[in-house]
Design a protein around this motif. Sequence first.
Motif, PDB file in Angstrom:
ATOM      1  N   LYS A  21      37.225  90.587  24.380  1.00 37.84           N
ATOM      2  CA  LYS A  21      37.535  91.346  25.579  1.00 37.84           C
ATOM      3  C   LYS A  21      38.821  92.149  25.424  1.00 37.84           C
ATOM      4  O   LYS A  21      39.854  91.607  25.018  1.00 37.84           O
ATOM      5  CB  LYS A  21      37.695  90.348  26.736  1.00 37.84           C
TER       6      LYS A  21
ATOM      7  N   SER B 199      46.198  93.128  40.482  1.00 40.92           N
ATOM      8  CA  SER B 199      46.142  91.875  39.744  1.00 40.92           C
ATOM      9  C   SER B 199      45.085  91.956  38.642  1.00 40.92           C
ATOM     10  O   SER B 199      43.994  92.463  38.852  1.00 40.92           O
ATOM     11  CB  SER B 199      45.817  90.745  40.712  1.00 40.92           C
TER      12      SER B 199
ATOM     13  N   CYS C  39      45.338  93.657  35.832  1.00 37.91           N
ATOM     14  CA  CYS C  39      45.239  94.952  35.165  1.00 37.91           C
ATOM     15  C   CYS C  39      45.936  94.946  33.811  1.00 37.91           C
ATOM     16  O   CYS C  39      45.870  95.929  33.086  1.00 37.91           O
ATOM     17  CB  CYS C  39      45.833  96.044  36.046  1.00 37.91           C
ATOM     18  N   GLY C  40      46.595  93.870  33.457  1.00 43.10           N
ATOM     19  CA  GLY C  40      47.161  93.778  32.115  1.00 43.10           C
ATOM     20  C   GLY C  40      48.668  93.942  32.041  1.00 43.10           C
ATOM     21  O   GLY C  40      49.209  94.133  30.957  1.00 43.10           O
ATOM     22  N   LYS C  41      49.372  93.834  33.172  1.00 45.59           N
ATOM     23  CA  LYS C  41      50.827  93.998  33.153  1.00 45.59           C
ATOM     24  C   LYS C  41      51.473  92.886  32.322  1.00 45.59           C
ATOM     25  O   LYS C  41      52.293  93.156  31.437  1.00 45.59           O
ATOM     26  CB  LYS C  41      51.390  93.945  34.585  1.00 45.59           C
ATOM     27  N   SER C  42      51.095  91.641  32.621  1.00 41.86           N
ATOM     28  CA  SER C  42      51.684  90.526  31.874  1.00 41.86           C
ATOM     29  C   SER C  42      51.325  90.648  30.400  1.00 41.86           C
ATOM     30  O   SER C  42      52.173  90.429  29.524  1.00 41.86           O
ATOM     31  CB  SER C  42      51.169  89.197  32.415  1.00 41.86           C
TER      32      SER C  42
ATOM     33  N   ILE D  16      48.959  82.967  21.536  1.00 42.62           N
ATOM     34  CA  ILE D  16      47.612  82.796  22.105  1.00 42.62           C
ATOM     35  C   ILE D  16      46.588  82.930  20.995  1.00 42.62           C
ATOM     36  O   ILE D  16      46.626  83.883  20.199  1.00 42.62           O
ATOM     37  CB  ILE D  16      47.370  83.813  23.234  1.00 42.62           C
TER      38      ILE D  16
ATOM     39  N   GLU E  90      57.288  89.183  37.337  1.00 42.15           N
ATOM     40  CA  GLU E  90      57.351  88.780  38.744  1.00 42.15           C
ATOM     41  C   GLU E  90      58.439  87.741  38.990  1.00 42.15           C
ATOM     42  O   GLU E  90      58.163  86.631  39.430  1.00 42.15           O
ATOM     43  CB  GLU E  90      55.993  88.254  39.203  1.00 42.15           C
TER      44      GLU E  90
HETATM   45  N1  LIG Z   1      45.127  83.960  27.624  1.00 41.46           N
HETATM   46  C1  LIG Z   1      44.135  84.794  27.987  1.00 41.46           C
HETATM   47  N2  LIG Z   1      42.914  84.670  27.427  1.00 41.46           N
HETATM   48  C2  LIG Z   1      41.912  85.509  27.779  1.00 41.46           C
HETATM   49  N3  LIG Z   1      42.040  86.495  28.656  1.00 41.46           N
HETATM   50  C3  LIG Z   1      43.238  86.681  29.253  1.00 41.46           C
HETATM   51  C4  LIG Z   1      44.351  85.838  28.937  1.00 41.46           C
HETATM   52  N4  LIG Z   1      45.409  86.239  29.664  1.00 41.46           N
HETATM   53  C5  LIG Z   1      44.984  87.287  30.400  1.00 41.46           C
HETATM   54  N5  LIG Z   1      43.681  87.549  30.149  1.00 41.46           N
HETATM   55  C6  LIG Z   1      42.877  88.617  30.745  1.00 41.46           C
HETATM   56  O1  LIG Z   1      43.544  89.848  30.523  1.00 41.46           O
HETATM   57  C7  LIG Z   1      43.514  90.639  31.687  1.00 41.46           C
HETATM   58  C8  LIG Z   1      44.936  91.019  32.063  1.00 41.46           C
HETATM   59  O2  LIG Z   1      45.631  89.873  32.442  1.00 41.46           O
HETATM   60  P1  LIG Z   1      47.172  89.875  32.826  1.00 41.46           P
HETATM   61  O3  LIG Z   1      47.613  88.472  32.960  1.00 41.46           O
HETATM   62  O4  LIG Z   1      47.895  90.712  31.866  1.00 41.46           O
HETATM   63  O5  LIG Z   1      47.115  90.564  34.255  1.00 41.46           O
HETATM   64  P2  LIG Z   1      48.324  90.911  35.234  1.00 41.46           P
HETATM   65  O6  LIG Z   1      48.327  92.367  35.388  1.00 41.46           O
HETATM   66  O7  LIG Z   1      49.564  90.272  34.770  1.00 41.46           O
HETATM   67  O8  LIG Z   1      47.830  90.238  36.574  1.00 41.46           O
HETATM   68  P3  LIG Z   1      48.687  89.498  37.721  1.00 41.46           P
HETATM   69  O9  LIG Z   1      49.327  90.573  38.504  1.00 41.46           O
HETATM   70  O10 LIG Z   1      47.661  88.772  38.494  1.00 41.46           O
HETATM   71  O11 LIG Z   1      49.648  88.637  37.031  1.00 41.46           O
HETATM   72  C9  LIG Z   1      42.823  89.836  32.768  1.00 41.46           C
HETATM   73  O12 LIG Z   1      41.511  90.331  32.903  1.00 41.46           O
HETATM   74  C10 LIG Z   1      42.776  88.453  32.234  1.00 41.46           C
HETATM   75  O13 LIG Z   1      41.561  87.820  32.582  1.00 41.46           O
END
Ligand SMILES: Nc1ncnc2c1ncn2[C@@H]1O[C@H](COP(=O)(O)OP(=O)(O)OP(=O)(O)O)[C@@H](O)[C@H]1O
Lengths: 275, 426
Positions: A40, A62, A64-67, A80, A197
């Motif tokens: 993915k 939420s 969208c991939g920021k983290s 990971i 955050e």
């Molecule tokens: N360890 C992981 N293994 C598999 N998929 C992951 C993992 N971490 C995140 N994802 C996927 O990657 C995508 C982005 O996740 P991420 O955590 O970067 O979102 P985010 O923007 O930080 O969201 P939020 O605002 O909710 O924290 C999501 O679809 C999530 O399901």
Amino acid sequence: MINIKKREELDIKIDKTVGKPFINDAKFSTRNVDVFYGEKQAIFDANIDIGKNQIIAMIGPSGCGKSTFLRCLNRMNDTIQDCHISGDIKLDDEDIYQRQQDPVLLRARVGMVFQKPNPFPKSIYDNVAYGAKLHGLAGSKIELDELVEKSLTRAGLFKEVKDSLHKPGTGLSGGQQQRLCIARTIAIDPEVILMDEPTSALDPIATAVIEELMISLSKKYTIAIVTHSMQQAARVSQRTAYFHLGYLVEVNDTNTVFTNPEHQLTENYITGRFG
Amino acid sequence: MINNTKKIKNQLAKRYAKEKRFKVYGLSAIAVSIAFLLSLLINISTTGFPAFQQTYINIEVDIDSKLLNLNDKYSEKALFRANYRKVINQSLKTLFPGVKGRKQKKALRQLVSKGARYQLRDFVMNNPSVIGTKQSLWFLARDDVDVFMKGGIDRSLPESDRRLKNFQLAWIDQLLAENSLEKRFNVNFFTQGDSREPEQAGIKGAMIGSLLTMLVTMLLSFPIGVSAAIYLEEFAPKNNRWVDIIEININNLAAVPSIVFGLLGLAVFIGFFGVPRSIPLIGGLVLTLMTLPTIIISSRAALKAVPPSIREAALGLGASRVQTTFHHVVPAAMPGILTGTIIGMAQALGETAPLLMIGMVAFIADVPQGVTDPSTVLPVQIYLWSDSPERAFTERTSAAIMVLLGFLTVMNLLAVIMRRKFEKKR
Ligand SMILES: Nc1ncnc2c1ncn2[C@@H]1O[C@H](COP(=O)(O)OP(=O)(O)OP(=O)(O)O)[C@@H](O)[C@H]1O
Ligand SMILES: [Mg+2]
């Protein structure tokens, strides 16, 4: 490049990042960064510069991939299992994913406050002192004590915990733990601080303390912050990046993003029509 | 909304009933296991407690140098070789002057233990000045007398069905009347090695043997097992075929019957490396093989249970992987690792089968001085005694089980204390 079905059944195209993703004086610069979790894809072709001594805010719905993007910047995603990253990420013009790069050194230079507070199951003091001890930053016990106190004070936590420095950090409230993690990160004096955050569990007063801290830190350091509060982004950051479903949609001066967004998706998000 | 409340209310009674039923199942399961445990403990302690007492006979001995077959020189060697048996037999004869016939004379000599002569020898060698005097001493009684004193022989049975005949009972009655027969705390049981004579048999040899064996097992299996677990869990490449094969094999090893490890130890350590048999060192090696899978599997589970956020926190601060592992992950997993180790050690402490294979079942009367002295261990001692026909060994078997259970309790207590310590540190 790809069509995304929106809630309003609108087809909006994301060709390339609009706005001004590139600047002179960059601390970090990323080119063509793709991130995969197994099969993915979580980040698609991210190109952005992060300015020196600046605060950049990353916003977006939420998931969208920021983290994910933030964690690429200190190679936290290395831990990971099936996470793969391609493209170039340069810190001070040096590729951080090249073979000679030592991730341990990188993480000492690029500190991180995680989305979920994760204090060590040790005392508050040890939590803050750990990084400094690790890198030999304090010469003596007195110096270390001072460093711990200073860091806790700057994170706005010292008053609350000064009598229980040797109680476990895990016994603090969620917001206190978050500030403890901030204190722990700034104690090692990193060049770049990544904050995911950092104020999501804090009340307005503690939030104000952290925001002040960020602003004062940004004179010397580079800060990237993920936030869901657009007011916060507007208050502290010089530049703002908007992510959408793994795409970096728009990057520009914070003022421009909030007053005159270029992309339809950005506008939808900041006006509250999406996310 | 109101509809929902009604629906939930209707279900609620059912849910509570289910909860109650489950509680009853749980409680009855606990009650059954407690009942089993109690009956076991009561059975063992009622049989075993008498072994902590031993019957002694007071006899006035005439330590005459002629009887002892001594010249005038009381050299150490001469004293060691002197005829103490004769002195004791003579004293018994004076005590019961009317005894006639070979059978009765023999029975008379058998009132006291065979060990009495050594008891007297040690006494005389320690104070040679007693030679030529009369001393009133307490000697170990023969096991039959001891069994009688503890109520194990029924007077009302016909004489032919009894281990003690009427004339012997008469002697005992006389001794009792003179206050010359007494039950005392059985020090020998804790200070002596094994013996063919139940009244002299002690558990010290097996206790020290077990201790030494456990020490070897602990010193080898804990570091090896925990290191292996840490490597496999924290450092080994994931989704690697070799790691998978190793993992499957460790899991298989945990299910291998323990006697197989004994055979392996026999073939490899004794057969190939030529290590002498029957010694705690080899017992420890074999038990290490046996406990390693247990320790590795439980340590890995404990390491896996440490939340990944702790690893991220340390790595994010610039700790290396080794530092992250040893500063944060291992301490957090320590209580679980210790529990696994103690379970493994408890298994090893109670293990008999593999030790039979490597010769730790031999009859050994000496208390081992080190890991290379032949010895036996507690469970094997229990096995040996339970196999002996003498009645007095039955109570010793139970007493040995009690000692073994005591060992286990102490080990578990230590584990609890250590766990507390590690949990407090956080
Ligand atoms: N360890 C992981 N293994 C598999 N998929 C992951 C993992 N971490 C995140 N994802 C996927 O990657 C995508 C982005 O996740 P991420 O955590 O970067 O979102 P985010 O923007 O930080 O969201 P939020 O605002 O909710 O924290 C999501 O679809 C999530 O399901
Ligand atoms: Mg996030």
